[in-house]
Design a protein around this motif. Structure first.
Motif, PDB file in Angstrom:
ATOM      1  N   MET A   1       0.832  -1.183   0.000  1.00  0.00           N
ATOM      2  CA  MET A   1       0.000   0.000   0.000  1.00  0.00           C
ATOM      3  C   MET A   1       0.872   1.241   0.000  1.00  0.00           C
ATOM      4  SD  MET A   1      -2.992  -1.548  -0.008  1.00  0.00           S
ATOM      5  CE  MET A   1      -3.797  -0.017  -0.283  1.00  0.00           C
ATOM      6  N   HIS A   2       2.061   1.148  -0.554  1.00  0.00           N
ATOM      7  CA  HIS A   2       2.979   2.264  -0.723  1.00  0.00           C
ATOM      8  C   HIS A   2       3.563   2.757   0.590  1.00  0.00           C
ATOM      9  CE1 HIS A   2       1.501   1.897  -4.659  1.00  0.00           C
ATOM     10  NE2 HIS A   2       0.363   2.532  -4.442  1.00  0.00           N
ATOM     11  N   ALA A   3       3.893   1.844   1.473  1.00  0.00           N
ATOM     12  CA  ALA A   3       4.557   2.185   2.722  1.00  0.00           C
ATOM     13  C   ALA A   3       6.059   2.243   2.468  1.00  0.00           C
ATOM     14  CB  ALA A   3       4.240   1.129   3.778  1.00  0.00           C
ATOM     15  N   PRO A   4       6.835   2.824   3.403  1.00  0.00           N
ATOM     16  CA  PRO A   4       8.286   2.798   3.261  1.00  0.00           C
ATOM     17  C   PRO A   4       8.781   1.353   3.169  1.00  0.00           C
ATOM     18  CG  PRO A   4       7.634   4.295   5.021  1.00  0.00           C
ATOM     19  CD  PRO A   4       6.400   3.571   4.570  1.00  0.00           C
ATOM     20  N   ALA A   5       9.962   1.153   2.589  1.00  0.00           N
ATOM     21  CA  ALA A   5      10.443  -0.178   2.255  1.00  0.00           C
ATOM     22  C   ALA A   5      10.578  -1.123   3.455  1.00  0.00           C
ATOM     23  CB  ALA A   5      11.769  -0.083   1.512  1.00  0.00           C
ATOM     24  N   SER A   6      11.294  -0.746   4.503  1.00  0.00           N
ATOM     25  CA  SER A   6      11.509  -1.677   5.626  1.00  0.00           C
ATOM     26  C   SER A   6      10.215  -2.084   6.322  1.00  0.00           C
ATOM     27  CB  SER A   6      12.475  -1.080   6.644  1.00  0.00           C
ATOM     28  OG  SER A   6      13.763  -1.027   6.090  1.00  0.00           O
ATOM     29  N   PRO A   7       9.362  -1.133   6.752  1.00  0.00           N
ATOM     30  CA  PRO A   7       8.092  -1.560   7.359  1.00  0.00           C
ATOM     31  C   PRO A   7       7.213  -2.318   6.375  1.00  0.00           C
ATOM     32  CG  PRO A   7       8.528   0.736   7.881  1.00  0.00           C
ATOM     33  CD  PRO A   7       9.554   0.311   6.876  1.00  0.00           C
ATOM     34  N   GLY A   8       7.295  -1.964   5.112  1.00  0.00           N
ATOM     35  CA  GLY A   8       6.511  -2.668   4.096  1.00  0.00           C
ATOM     36  C   GLY A   8       6.909  -4.131   4.000  1.00  0.00           C
ATOM     37  N   TRP A   9       8.219  -4.401   4.010  1.00  0.00           N
ATOM     38  CA  TRP A   9       8.680  -5.788   3.937  1.00  0.00           C
ATOM     39  C   TRP A   9       8.341  -6.550   5.211  1.00  0.00           C
ATOM     40  CZ3 TRP A   9       8.985  -7.823  -0.413  1.00  0.00           C
ATOM     41  CH2 TRP A   9       9.506  -7.144  -1.517  1.00  0.00           C
ATOM     42  N   LEU A  10       8.377  -5.872   6.354  1.00  0.00           N
ATOM     43  CA  LEU A  10       7.958  -6.526   7.599  1.00  0.00           C
ATOM     44  C   LEU A  10       6.478  -6.895   7.543  1.00  0.00           C
ATOM     45  CD1 LEU A  10       9.862  -4.381  10.239  1.00  0.00           C
ATOM     46  CD2 LEU A  10      10.336  -6.740   9.574  1.00  0.00           C
ATOM     47  N   LEU A  11       5.675  -6.022   6.978  1.00  0.00           N
ATOM     48  CA  LEU A  11       4.254  -6.299   6.820  1.00  0.00           C
ATOM     49  C   LEU A  11       4.032  -7.468   5.859  1.00  0.00           C
ATOM     50  CD1 LEU A  11       1.449  -5.317   7.686  1.00  0.00           C
ATOM     51  CD2 LEU A  11       1.502  -3.752   5.735  1.00  0.00           C
ATOM     52  N   VAL A  12       4.793  -7.513   4.775  1.00  0.00           N
ATOM     53  CA  VAL A  12       4.709  -8.634   3.834  1.00  0.00           C
ATOM     54  C   VAL A  12       5.057  -9.940   4.545  1.00  0.00           C
ATOM     55  CG1 VAL A  12       5.771  -9.672   1.779  1.00  0.00           C
ATOM     56  CG2 VAL A  12       5.145  -7.256   1.770  1.00  0.00           C
ATOM     57  N   ALA A  13       6.142  -9.931   5.323  1.00  0.00           N
ATOM     58  CA  ALA A  13       6.561 -11.144   6.035  1.00  0.00           C
ATOM     59  C   ALA A  13       5.512 -11.588   7.046  1.00  0.00           C
ATOM     60  CB  ALA A  13       7.908 -10.909   6.731  1.00  0.00           C
ATOM     61  N   LEU A  14       4.964 -10.649   7.802  1.00  0.00           N
ATOM     62  CA  LEU A  14       3.932 -10.974   8.787  1.00  0.00           C
ATOM     63  C   LEU A  14       2.708 -11.586   8.118  1.00  0.00           C
ATOM     64  CD1 LEU A  14       2.784 -10.716  11.731  1.00  0.00           C
ATOM     65  CD2 LEU A  14       1.889  -8.501  10.993  1.00  0.00           C
ATOM     66  N   CYS A  15       2.240 -10.971   7.047  1.00  0.00           N
ATOM     67  CA  CYS A  15       1.041 -11.475   6.369  1.00  0.00           C
ATOM     68  C   CYS A  15       1.297 -12.820   5.700  1.00  0.00           C
ATOM     69  CB  CYS A  15       0.560 -10.457   5.344  1.00  0.00           C
ATOM     70  SG  CYS A  15      -0.047  -8.932   6.077  1.00  0.00           S
ATOM     71  N   ALA A  16       2.455 -12.993   5.086  1.00  0.00           N
ATOM     72  CA  ALA A  16       2.770 -14.271   4.441  1.00  0.00           C
ATOM     73  C   ALA A  16       2.910 -15.385   5.474  1.00  0.00           C
ATOM     74  CB  ALA A  16       4.046 -14.147   3.614  1.00  0.00           C
ATOM     75  N   ALA A  17       3.566 -15.099   6.601  1.00  0.00           N
ATOM     76  CA  ALA A  17       3.694 -16.113   7.661  1.00  0.00           C
ATOM     77  C   ALA A  17       2.331 -16.475   8.232  1.00  0.00           C
ATOM     78  CB  ALA A  17       4.624 -15.603   8.765  1.00  0.00           C
ATOM     79  N   THR A  18       1.473 -15.486   8.394  1.00  0.00           N
ATOM     80  CA  THR A  18       0.120 -15.744   8.892  1.00  0.00           C
ATOM     81  C   THR A  18      -0.651 -16.592   7.898  1.00  0.00           C
ATOM     82  OG1 THR A  18       0.138 -13.685  10.121  1.00  0.00           O
ATOM     83  CG2 THR A  18      -2.005 -14.637   9.667  1.00  0.00           C
ATOM     84  N   GLY A  19      -0.552 -16.266   6.620  1.00  0.00           N
ATOM     85  CA  GLY A  19      -1.217 -17.066   5.589  1.00  0.00           C
ATOM     86  C   GLY A  19      -0.704 -18.499   5.569  1.00  0.00           C
ATOM     87  N   ALA A  20       0.609 -18.667   5.742  1.00  0.00           N
ATOM     88  CA  ALA A  20       1.185 -20.027   5.761  1.00  0.00           C
ATOM     89  C   ALA A  20       0.682 -20.815   6.968  1.00  0.00           C
ATOM     90  CB  ALA A  20       2.709 -19.942   5.778  1.00  0.00           C
ATOM     91  N   TYR A  21       0.614 -20.161   8.132  1.00  0.00           N
ATOM     92  CA  TYR A  21       0.094 -20.859   9.307  1.00  0.00           C
ATOM     93  C   TYR A  21      -1.375 -21.228   9.114  1.00  0.00           C
ATOM     94  CZ  TYR A  21      -1.682 -22.092  13.799  1.00  0.00           C
ATOM     95  OH  TYR A  21      -2.317 -22.768  14.793  1.00  0.00           O
ATOM     96  N   CYS A  22      -2.126 -20.346   8.490  1.00  0.00           N
ATOM     97  CA  CYS A  22      -3.537 -20.652   8.236  1.00  0.00           C
ATOM     98  C   CYS A  22      -3.679 -21.854   7.303  1.00  0.00           C
ATOM     99  CB  CYS A  22      -4.250 -19.430   7.669  1.00  0.00           C
ATOM    100  SG  CYS A  22      -4.452 -18.104   8.889  1.00  0.00           S
ATOM    101  N   LEU A  23      -2.745 -22.018   6.380  1.00  0.00           N
ATOM    102  CA  LEU A  23      -2.762 -23.233   5.551  1.00  0.00           C
ATOM    103  C   LEU A  23      -2.549 -24.478   6.411  1.00  0.00           C
ATOM    104  CD1 LEU A  23      -0.795 -22.253   2.321  1.00  0.00           C
ATOM    105  CD2 LEU A  23      -3.267 -22.603   2.590  1.00  0.00           C
ATOM    106  N   LEU A  24      -1.660 -24.391   7.403  1.00  0.00           N
ATOM    107  CA  LEU A  24      -1.472 -25.513   8.331  1.00  0.00           C
ATOM    108  C   LEU A  24      -2.742 -25.788   9.122  1.00  0.00           C
ATOM    109  CD1 LEU A  24       2.085 -24.883   9.832  1.00  0.00           C
ATOM    110  CD2 LEU A  24       1.382 -26.708   8.288  1.00  0.00           C
ATOM    111  N   ARG A  25      -3.446 -24.728   9.508  1.00  0.00           N
ATOM    112  CA  ARG A  25      -4.692 -24.894  10.260  1.00  0.00           C
ATOM    113  C   ARG A  25      -5.771 -25.581   9.434  1.00  0.00           C
ATOM    114  NH1 ARG A  25      -6.440 -19.480  11.468  1.00  0.00           N
ATOM    115  NH2 ARG A  25      -8.355 -20.504  12.102  1.00  0.00           N
ATOM    116  N   MET A  26      -5.641 -25.555   8.117  1.00  0.00           N
ATOM    117  CA  MET A  26      -6.634 -26.199   7.267  1.00  0.00           C
ATOM    118  C   MET A  26      -6.576 -27.720   7.366  1.00  0.00           C
ATOM    119  SD  MET A  26      -6.750 -23.807   3.881  1.00  0.00           S
ATOM    120  CE  MET A  26      -7.980 -24.847   3.107  1.00  0.00           C
ATOM    121  N   ARG A  27      -5.571 -28.263   8.033  1.00  0.00           N
ATOM    122  CA  ARG A  27      -5.471 -29.715   8.235  1.00  0.00           C
ATOM    123  C   ARG A  27      -6.276 -30.189   9.438  1.00  0.00           C
ATOM    124  NH1 ARG A  27       0.851 -30.681   8.098  1.00  0.00           N
ATOM    125  NH2 ARG A  27       0.229 -31.172  10.197  1.00  0.00           N
TER     126      ARG A  27
END
Length: 190
Positions: A1-27
């Motif tokens: 959403m056009h945030a500065p680079a470092s916080p933006g990448w932290l947000l990407v990592a947080l959301c991707a890790a959350t999405g990956a954990y949610c895939l595990l929860r689908m089991r």
């Protein structure tokens, strides 16, 4: 959403890790948990894709309407599921917020220009910020250990033994909390 680079990448990592954990929860053997985890995985990965800093990758103009269509379909599914579970109302609000952010970005004149100028926060953005800030506070309070709240120990998994990764309610709550915080961050940068 056009945030500065470092916080933006932290947000990407947080959301991707959350999405990956949610895939595990689908089991999980519990169908309702699988259904909720699937919607949360889509949200997590979608938020990760939308949070990529514009300095690293500026998506083509057609990307934003595609996001709006995808999250519109997710919102319809959440609306259908809300007839059996109130938790899906939150999924509906989250999906609608993603549609709103996608449409706002599609209408944005450029990757580094703010759409709202000096007019302040639009009413819908403010309402979504209030909703998700309240959700974050409520979710954080629910993470307080059971002994501190006097509720007693967890009953374990569906078979009575220790819960599996897909059935840990505190991890599911932490997942939802992190996505709520990410949503607040994304709405603030809108």
């Amino acid at each position: 959403m056009h945030a500065p680079a470092s916080p933006g990448w932290l947000l990407v990592a947080l959301c991707a890790a959350t999405g990956a954990y949610c895939l595990l929860r689908m089991r999980s053997p519990v169908q309702e948990q699988r259904r909720a985890a699937g919607g949360e995985a889509v949200m997590g990965f979608g938020m990760a894709a939308m949070a990529v800093p514009a300095a690293a990758f500026t998506p083509p103009a057609w990307t934003w309407p595609v996001y709006a269509v995808v999250f519109g379909a997710v919102a319809l599914r959440a609306l259908w599921s809300a007839r059996t579970s109130a938790h899906h109302l939150h999924h509906l609000v989250g999906s609608a917020a993603m549609v709103y952010m996608s449409l706002t970005m599609a209408a944005s004149p450029g990757p580094h220009e703010h759409m709202h100028g000096g007019a302040g926060i639009p009413l819908l953005t403010g309402a979504l910020l209030l909703y998700f800030a309240g959700y974050v506070l409520r979710s954080g309070a629910r993470l307080v250990p059971a002994a501190a709240t006097g509720q007693g120990p967890s009953t374990g998994g569906p078979t009575g033994g220790p819960p599996g990764w897909g059935d840990r309610p505190e991890l599911a709550r932490a997942c939802r909390l992190s996505m709520g915080m990410a949503m607040v961050a994304m709405l603030l940068t809108l």
